[in-house]
Structure formats: C-alpha cells, structure tokens
Design a protein around this motif. Sequence first.
Motif, PDB file in Angstrom:
ATOM      1  N   LEU A  13       0.952   7.449   2.264  1.00 32.77           N
ATOM      2  CA  LEU A  13       0.378   8.750   1.915  1.00 32.77           C
ATOM      3  C   LEU A  13       1.468   9.800   1.728  1.00 32.77           C
ATOM      4  O   LEU A  13       1.255  10.815   1.095  1.00 32.77           O
ATOM      5  CB  LEU A  13      -0.575   9.217   3.012  1.00 32.77           C
ATOM      6  N   TRP A  37      -1.284   4.949  -6.923  1.00 37.12           N
ATOM      7  CA  TRP A  37      -2.434   5.786  -6.592  1.00 37.12           C
ATOM      8  C   TRP A  37      -3.554   5.504  -7.594  1.00 37.12           C
ATOM      9  O   TRP A  37      -3.295   5.186  -8.759  1.00 37.12           O
ATOM     10  CB  TRP A  37      -2.061   7.260  -6.676  1.00 37.12           C
ATOM     11  N   LYS A  81       4.168   9.320   0.118  1.00 36.62           N
ATOM     12  CA  LYS A  81       4.955   9.096  -1.107  1.00 36.62           C
ATOM     13  C   LYS A  81       4.452  10.026  -2.207  1.00 36.62           C
ATOM     14  O   LYS A  81       3.740   9.605  -3.100  1.00 36.62           O
ATOM     15  CB  LYS A  81       4.852   7.634  -1.536  1.00 36.62           C
ATOM     16  N   LEU A  82       4.807  11.267  -2.097  1.00 39.79           N
ATOM     17  CA  LEU A  82       4.342  12.266  -3.048  1.00 39.79           C
ATOM     18  C   LEU A  82       5.523  12.777  -3.863  1.00 39.79           C
ATOM     19  O   LEU A  82       6.683  12.594  -3.489  1.00 39.79           O
ATOM     20  CB  LEU A  82       3.690  13.428  -2.304  1.00 39.79           C
ATOM     21  N   ARG A  83       5.209  13.443  -4.959  1.00 39.71           N
ATOM     22  CA  ARG A  83       6.255  14.055  -5.757  1.00 39.71           C
ATOM     23  C   ARG A  83       6.948  15.160  -4.957  1.00 39.71           C
ATOM     24  O   ARG A  83       6.288  15.938  -4.264  1.00 39.71           O
ATOM     25  CB  ARG A  83       5.656  14.683  -7.028  1.00 39.71           C
ATOM     26  N   LEU A  94      -3.244  14.619   3.706  1.00 39.05           N
ATOM     27  CA  LEU A  94      -2.677  15.346   2.557  1.00 39.05           C
ATOM     28  C   LEU A  94      -3.042  16.831   2.578  1.00 39.05           C
ATOM     29  O   LEU A  94      -2.595  17.600   1.729  1.00 39.05           O
ATOM     30  CB  LEU A  94      -3.157  14.726   1.238  1.00 39.05           C
ATOM     31  N   ALA A 126       5.542  18.662  -5.139  1.00 39.48           N
ATOM     32  CA  ALA A 126       4.335  18.936  -4.346  1.00 39.48           C
ATOM     33  C   ALA A 126       4.690  19.047  -2.872  1.00 39.48           C
ATOM     34  O   ALA A 126       4.248  19.962  -2.171  1.00 39.48           O
ATOM     35  CB  ALA A 126       3.309  17.828  -4.569  1.00 39.48           C
ATOM     36  N   GLU A 127       5.508  18.101  -2.398  1.00 40.90           N
ATOM     37  CA  GLU A 127       5.851  18.103  -0.978  1.00 40.90           C
ATOM     38  C   GLU A 127       6.668  19.313  -0.587  1.00 40.90           C
ATOM     39  O   GLU A 127       6.551  19.807   0.527  1.00 40.90           O
ATOM     40  CB  GLU A 127       6.665  16.854  -0.659  1.00 40.90           C
ATOM     41  N   GLU A 183      -7.398   3.723   4.315  1.00 42.53           N
ATOM     42  CA  GLU A 183      -5.947   3.785   4.069  1.00 42.53           C
ATOM     43  C   GLU A 183      -5.606   3.711   2.586  1.00 42.53           C
ATOM     44  O   GLU A 183      -4.462   3.947   2.196  1.00 42.53           O
ATOM     45  CB  GLU A 183      -5.218   2.634   4.788  1.00 42.53           C
ATOM     46  N   ASP A 184      -6.562   3.314   1.758  1.00 46.46           N
ATOM     47  CA  ASP A 184      -6.247   3.199   0.331  1.00 46.46           C
ATOM     48  C   ASP A 184      -5.971   4.573  -0.264  1.00 46.46           C
ATOM     49  O   ASP A 184      -6.552   5.575   0.139  1.00 46.46           O
ATOM     50  CB  ASP A 184      -7.399   2.511  -0.407  1.00 46.46           C
ATOM     51  N   CYS A 185      -5.081   4.562  -1.259  1.00 50.84           N
ATOM     52  CA  CYS A 185      -4.622   5.822  -1.846  1.00 50.84           C
ATOM     53  C   CYS A 185      -5.472   6.171  -3.058  1.00 50.84           C
ATOM     54  O   CYS A 185      -5.078   5.947  -4.206  1.00 50.84           O
ATOM     55  CB  CYS A 185      -3.149   5.697  -2.186  1.00 50.84           C
ATOM     56  N   PRO A 238      -7.405  11.835   1.413  1.00 48.17           N
ATOM     57  CA  PRO A 238      -7.190  11.604   2.847  1.00 48.17           C
ATOM     58  C   PRO A 238      -6.762  12.899   3.539  1.00 48.17           C
ATOM     59  O   PRO A 238      -5.873  13.609   3.034  1.00 48.17           O
ATOM     60  CB  PRO A 238      -6.067  10.559   2.862  1.00 48.17           C
ATOM     61  N   VAL A 246      -0.437  19.695   2.023  1.00 50.43           N
ATOM     62  CA  VAL A 246       0.132  19.709   0.667  1.00 50.43           C
ATOM     63  C   VAL A 246      -0.892  20.259  -0.322  1.00 50.43           C
ATOM     64  O   VAL A 246      -0.588  21.098  -1.178  1.00 50.43           O
ATOM     65  CB  VAL A 246       0.595  18.289   0.259  1.00 50.43           C
ATOM     66  N   MET A 279       0.475  15.889  -7.399  1.00 53.88           N
ATOM     67  CA  MET A 279       0.921  15.267  -6.147  1.00 53.88           C
ATOM     68  C   MET A 279       1.632  13.951  -6.391  1.00 53.88           C
ATOM     69  O   MET A 279       2.520  13.577  -5.633  1.00 53.88           O
ATOM     70  CB  MET A 279      -0.273  15.043  -5.221  1.00 53.88           C
ATOM     71  N   VAL A 280       1.225  13.216  -7.424  1.00 54.60           N
ATOM     72  CA  VAL A 280       1.702  11.832  -7.517  1.00 54.60           C
ATOM     73  C   VAL A 280       2.586  11.538  -8.720  1.00 54.60           C
ATOM     74  O   VAL A 280       3.213  10.475  -8.754  1.00 54.60           O
ATOM     75  CB  VAL A 280       0.506  10.838  -7.480  1.00 54.60           C
ATOM     76  N   ILE A 334       0.866  -1.185   0.000  1.00 52.77           N
ATOM     77  CA  ILE A 334       0.000   0.000   0.000  1.00 52.77           C
ATOM     78  C   ILE A 334       0.899   1.230   0.000  1.00 52.77           C
ATOM     79  O   ILE A 334       1.776   1.362   0.846  1.00 52.77           O
ATOM     80  CB  ILE A 334      -0.914   0.002   1.237  1.00 52.77           C
ATOM     81  N   PRO A 335       0.720   2.108  -0.964  1.00 53.67           N
ATOM     82  CA  PRO A 335       1.623   3.261  -1.007  1.00 53.67           C
ATOM     83  C   PRO A 335       1.399   4.150   0.217  1.00 53.67           C
ATOM     84  O   PRO A 335       0.284   4.356   0.651  1.00 53.67           O
ATOM     85  CB  PRO A 335       1.224   3.976  -2.296  1.00 53.67           C
TER      86      PRO A 335
END
Lengths: 400, 400
Positions: free
Chosen positions: A10, B205, A12-14, B266, A17-18, B237-239, B263, B269, B115-116, A7-8
């Motif tokens: 939360l 994601w 784990k963002l670019r 985030l 963005a972060e 918890e799922d992205c 979620p 951000v 973001m991803v 499960i990624p």
Amino acid sequence: MDSSIAIPSLSKLRPEAEQAPASGIVDVANYGRGRPGIIPLWVGEGDLPTPAFICEAATRSLATGETFYTYQSGIPELREALARYHERLYGKASDPERFFVNSGGMPALQIAIRMVAGTGDEVLVPTPAWPNFVGAIVIAGAQAVGVPMNIDAHGWNIDLERLEKAVTPRTRALVINSPSNPTGWTASHDDLSALLDIARRHGLWIIADEIYGRFIHDPTLTVGGRSPSFRDVMTPEDCVLFIQTFSKNWAMTGWRLGWLEAPPPLGPVIENLIQYQTSGTPVFIQRAGIAALDEGESFLADQIARARAGRAIVQRLTESGLVELPPPSGAFYAFFKIRGAKNAKDIAMRLIDEANVGLAPGSAFGDAGEGYLRLCYLRKAEDVEEAVRRIAEALPRLAA
Amino acid sequence: MDSSIAIPSLSKLRPEAEQAPASGIVDVANYGRGRPGIIPLWVGEGDLPTPAFICEAATRSLATGETFYTYQSGIPELREALARYHERLYGKASDPERFFVNSGGMPALQIAIRMVAGTGDEVLVPTPAWPNFVGAIVIAGAQAVGVPMNIDAHGWNIDLERLEKAVTPRTRALVINSPSNPTGWTASHDDLSALLDIARRHGLWIIADEIYGRFIHDPTLTVGGRSPSFRDVMTPEDCVLFIQTFSKNWAMTGWRLGWLEAPPPLGPVIENLIQYQTSGTPVFIQRAGIAALDEGESFLADQIARARAGRAIVQRLTESGLVELPPPSGAFYAFFKIRGAKNAKDIAMRLIDEANVGLAPGSAFGDAGEGYLRLCYLRKAEDVEEAVRRIAEALPRLAA
C-alpha cells in the motif's frame, strides 16, 4: 496463492502523492477542535454564514431543475458577471472569455500550476506563504523554491534581488500572493512592476493570487477600494494567470467556487484540464456566484469593516512589549511573534491548553514563518477581544 | 523594453497539459446543440432532473448555514451513509474510513491515478473506454496503453491474455470499468478473479469503475440487483481503488458528488490530495448525497426500469439488418455499428443533419471504437422511440 505473487504494498505510491506536504494547521486544529469555549482563529474564514440572498439564488436554481452537466468553463451568465465585476473594480473593459469558473480557488491554482510546471521544473514562492502553493507544485511533480521575505518594524517586504537570484534555467513561474496570507504584505505598484520585469526578463509565468485584494487597510496602498494589481502594470500579452475565489469576500468558503483568469487562447487547454479535474461546477452554485458579484457589495463592505475592527483589536497585543506585530497592510490575519519564541507549533498547542484560543503555527507557512503565529480576525469584535485578552494573559508565561 | 526580454509564448505549456486529449463528443455536441427538435443522446445522463427529496436536503442545509469549510474526506454522516449503502448492496460490513468523498467521480479518478502513476509509468485501459480515463492518465504524466476488447455476436468480451501480454516493467495499474461505458460489457465473477490474479502476479493496482453496477440487464450477470464486483473476489489487502459517483443512480450529474473507496491506510495521502485539488466538497451537497443513499432506492428502481425500456426500444434497430448491436449487458448505452460505416464522426454529423438525433462518435472512446456510435437510452420512452424511428429512416442512406 502462488508464492511468486507480488501483492503491491500500500505504500508503493508515486512520490508526488506521498510527498505532498500535510497541513501544519490541521494538527493543531485537531488538538483543539471541540474544546468547550475555544475561540477558533486558526482557519482563513470568518464567523458569518453565507448571506441569505446568495443561498436563495442557489435554492431557486435547484427548484427549477438546474441539476445537469454544464459548460466546463462555467455558464455564460457567470462569466459575464465576472467581466462586469472586473470592469467595475479595475476600470477596464474585460472579456468574459478570460474567466474560467472553477470549484474553488484551489482547483484554479492546481490548473494554473499544471499548465506551466511539472517534473524537473522549479517555481519560486516568496515565504512565508499559504502552504497550498507548495502542495500544488509538489503534486504537479515540480519543485517549490521558497524565497524568504524580509521583515522590519514597518512590516514585511519582498527582496526583489534575492528573488531574481533564485531564478535558474529550470524556473518556470513566480507565485505572487498580494495581499499575502499569512503576513498581510501587500505589493506596491512599483513592486508589481519590478516583479513583472523579472518575469519578462527570464521568460517566467506569474501566478497571481490577489484574493484578499478587497481587504486592504493601508491607505497608501489602496487604489479605488482595492490593492494594487498586476492588471495595473501588465499588457494583454504578459503571461499572468490569476487565481480567484468567492470564499473570502462573500463568506462562501464552503461553496467551493472560484475562477481562473487567463488569456483566452489558453481556453481549450484549460477546458480540458477542468474536464479531467472536476468536469465543471454545479450550475446552482454558479447562480449563487452571480448573486454575490452583482448584489454583494454591501455585504462585502460589512466584512471589510469587521476585518478592520478585528485588526485594531489584535494590534493591542503589542502593548505588552512581548509581541512583534507590524500592522498588516492587507488580508485579515495577524502574523505575530512572541518574544523569544522558537517553536510555533509548541506555542500554538500551549495557547490551546492555557488560553483556549486556536491559532495557526507560522511553521505551516514555510521555514520563514517559524516562531510566528497566525490569527484570523475576521470575526465579531467580542470574540476577537476575548481572544486577545486570553492571549495577553498567557504572554508572560510564553515569552522567553 | 529591453530587447533581451523574453516574453514567454502562451503556447509554452507543459506537455501533460497541452497533450490532454479534447473530448471527441464535444465537437459533435457543439455542431448539433440548440437545433430545434434535436433529440440529444450524446451525453451520459438521463432526462430527469434530480428528485425533489434530494434537492430539499441541500436546501435545508443551506438554510441552517452549513456554508463553511469542512472535512477534506467528507462529513462523517455521509461516510457512514456510504458504509450502510455498501453493506446493503454487497452484504459485507464496511468501514466508513474506506470512503473518501469527492466532488464527482472524475476528481476521485484523478486522485486514484495521481497516487499510482506518473512520468515514466504505464496504465492499461481495455478499449473502447470512457475517454476521461486516458485524460486523467495523461495529465498525471503517465502513458495510457489501450488494450482492445473483442466483439462477437454475443457482445464484447475482455481478452485476458492480450491484457497480460501488454504488461511491461513500467505498468503500474489496470483500469477496469464494468459495466462498461460505452460498450455495456460486464465482467463475470470469473473475469474479475482473473483480472485480480493478473494484478497480483505483476504487482499492479486496479482502478475499478463500477459506477453503472446497478444498471445490469443480463440476468446471468446479476448478483442481488447489481453486477459482479471486485469486492466479491478481493481480500482487504488487495490494491483496488474504486471510483464512484452519485451522478447516474440518482440523476445528480450536475452536483459533482462522488467518492473514492480505498484502504484506510491511504487516508492521509488521499486527504492531502483532496486538500490540493478541491479542498473538500460543499456540506449542503453532501447532505443531498445522504438523502440519495438512504431514501433513493425507489427513484433508482424507476431509473433502472426506464433504462431497460429504452434498451429494448433501441434493440429494434437491428431489425433493419443494417446495424450490429449485441444487447448490452449493463449501463445505459447502445454502442452500435452501421454496416460498412468507417468514420464515426462523419456518421454522427450526418445523423444530426439528416435525422436530428445527437449521438456520440465511437472514435471518442479510442481507436477500438472507430465506426461505432454511442446512444444513451436513459430517457422517456417516447423520445427513444422517436430517435430510433429517425435513425432507422436514415439507415439505408448511411449504410455502405
């Protein structure tokens, strides 16, 4: 669930963005918001709502059912009104195709940056600077390189030599904000010529933010009721992108209406970028913009007069001998330092607790702003007077 | 001017900006726009303006001076109204902090992608697909990887095996649009479970576009007046990032109002990304959104009835034997192929000339859409009937 399932996280963002910097103003505003009697001078907006004649243009549009998708670049009537406004203000004929309507000055900036800079690129920003310049650059994947300005008893000035030395093979653009938020620095005609020469010599774009151009207080820097502009020194071939907004002149901060001025050959690229950003701006909001441009000069004159009155009141802080505040040439902010102050955020927090006045910490505008405070004086005189009285009372405790 | 001066060429732009694909619909719309009597079914919007009770909420807000800067994530009242709406629709309590108001579904998508995914990353998009998915991915510097869907006499379906095989170490996200624009494909509960499993297995994601979820026509895919949703199969918890809009349900395409559901961790951000994109959405527009959510069910029911009537009328095209059109499960588009047709854009142009009807060419939705035409049937029945009559008349000449 299979134990091999990943499960990624939360987080784990670019990185773009972060790493987008948070506003250093919001922390302070959150600390003080809602306190009874606080005088909030932290944000870049005045205390007047949008005038009725502008709101009514939007209301009329809504009533006639202008609620459908529209042109990415703006309705032709607004682009024509922008051309008329620019002709009046700059004394030169202007092509409506140069104006691309955006949902605020910020999205115009985002598009300007996205066109010219990305991963691996650098963009130069004289500092102290509006933090959103850095934000837009970081989100595009590029690096914002701050170049500190100088300050002396006469005010802030740009160090052209230092700026040019900061150019590297990765540099793609200069962001020039004149009159400046937060310092009030305003480029002279000669400054603009020199900046344009630097851009030409190194093949750089200029992203010009002249949104405070009507709020110019130093008569030696005033040209027909406005500050000097890159339009006065550039040729049509120069690579200058202007970002602009209705927010400040016509008390329309909450409308999210602005424009990007760019050479017409960029039109197809800009239209695509608008498509994938906001897909255009509501027609009824654009109608309000036309009313502001065509009928808003008298309201704007009142706003400018309010700003001048506020500026004169705030200047009294220097009578204490505890405050450094060279009179700002333009915009509607006082950017001042309390003698011996080191940490702007601490001082801003204490001013909330001890004076019930909300200011923005200078550190929000880059390292070069550390120790300073920004006060927005576009407000009715009695509020500004009371704020100055309270700050002056607290000064002896805050100065080192 | 020194001969060593290098004026940057206007074409020296970032590849992300230059390569942003132009809309394949606009070309056709520009060709046909303004022709007397044309029936324009090319764009994804109906023929009704926004209902008065929604417009009046905006007008009242303007009249009370709600024209200032506001919260980046939306006013608390709208975030609470969104939570109420989701509770009614999905039967689960919802936290207002999950909802981030945006100036349209498009800016919500732009933020979700930003973001991803970025330079060096891949994002999978089942095709045919709304072209703005690809646009947002390209502008972020990432690569959009189309994965063709299958079609048979019963309609479109997703090839889960092919989708999973397209995952590489660079893949960061799946974009799942159900019900789909343009095909009307609607994921079953089992499809959504399988897609979620793929995302979990590979640490991806999901960007979920369920904006047509209220326009569901296949009773076997209907759950409490809506299509199946990732909310039915996911854990907190799922992205999963949901992009949403007020445009379709409440005839508000021109308002630019949508939301991102994500979620709550985030939040900081997303707020930064909103700050550097539009800096928030006008309060008076958000007030209109509250009216739509709280009082808009009866209008929405009428819209759905209009869509169903339009869908039934368009289905008559199959009586000619010259058109492939499996009944779409959801949304409000017919995505059909004329027998033997190769080049969708040519056919769309000829339909303008020969039938005075405006359709979108399927090629605008990716290679998998070549040869197809998209017709938006969210319109009064007499318009749809007349369009179908004209197309049917032209069919024998267009079919090969």
